[in-house]
Design a protein around this motif. Sequence first.
Motif, PDB file in Angstrom:
ATOM      1  N   ALA A  33       0.816  -1.219   0.000  1.00  9.43           N
ATOM      2  CA  ALA A  33       0.000   0.000   0.000  1.00  9.43           C
ATOM      3  C   ALA A  33       0.849   1.269   0.000  1.00  9.43           C
ATOM      4  O   ALA A  33       0.354   2.347  -0.339  1.00  9.43           O
ATOM      5  N   MET A  55       0.023   6.591   0.600  1.00  8.56           N
ATOM      6  CA  MET A  55      -0.488   5.236   0.646  1.00  8.56           C
ATOM      7  C   MET A  55      -1.659   5.100  -0.327  1.00  8.56           C
ATOM      8  O   MET A  55      -2.359   6.078  -0.593  1.00  8.56           O
ATOM      9  N   ALA A  56      -1.877   3.885  -0.796  1.00  6.03           N
ATOM     10  CA  ALA A  56      -3.053   3.609  -1.603  1.00  6.03           C
ATOM     11  C   ALA A  56      -4.274   3.727  -0.711  1.00  6.03           C
ATOM     12  O   ALA A  56      -4.316   3.132   0.366  1.00  6.03           O
ATOM     13  N   THR A 126      -8.834  -3.071   8.188  1.00  2.77           N
ATOM     14  CA  THR A 126      -7.677  -2.432   7.563  1.00  2.77           C
ATOM     15  C   THR A 126      -6.424  -2.656   8.397  1.00  2.77           C
ATOM     16  O   THR A 126      -5.347  -2.971   7.862  1.00  2.77           O
ATOM     17  N   GLU A 130      -2.932  -4.700   7.521  1.00  3.30           N
ATOM     18  CA  GLU A 130      -1.603  -4.092   7.650  1.00  3.30           C
ATOM     19  C   GLU A 130      -0.661  -4.999   8.447  1.00  3.30           C
ATOM     20  O   GLU A 130       0.454  -5.270   8.009  1.00  3.30           O
TER      21      GLU A 130
END
Length: 146
Positions: A33, A55-56, A126, A130
């Motif tokens: 990301a 970041m994406a 999310t 990560e």
Amino acid sequence: MAHAENEVSINRPADDVYAFLADGLNNKLWRPAVKTVTLASGEAGNQGAVYSQTMAGPGGRTIAGDYEIIAAQPGRRLDFQVIAGPAHPTGSFTLNENDGGTTVRFALDLQPKGFMRLMGSMITKTMESEVGQLAQLKSVLEAQPA
């Protein structure tokens, strides 16, 4: 509070793993990301260093993900605080060396505020994604020459 953590064993000494993690410029190598990253201020890998990241984000947009190293214990622990972007989690990498390899635990914590409290499950998902990238960290580090 939203929390996610993951753990992986890497066949590298703790000092090598720590040095790789502490240098935020390596983030693009194991975190897909991360689109760009630069050292914005401070000394690379040391407490007080600030890294500027893009970041994406949702819908193909990019979002800020700047962070500051808030504690650095070489070979043992690295703590950071995200300081830009939609969420500002704290994170830590804890390293334990055993038989020449290193167990790495990556934890993220976030106290959602305002409307972000309504998005708790999405935030947790999310964060879990990560910390789940530790498998990629393992692949990258174990592929590098010792």
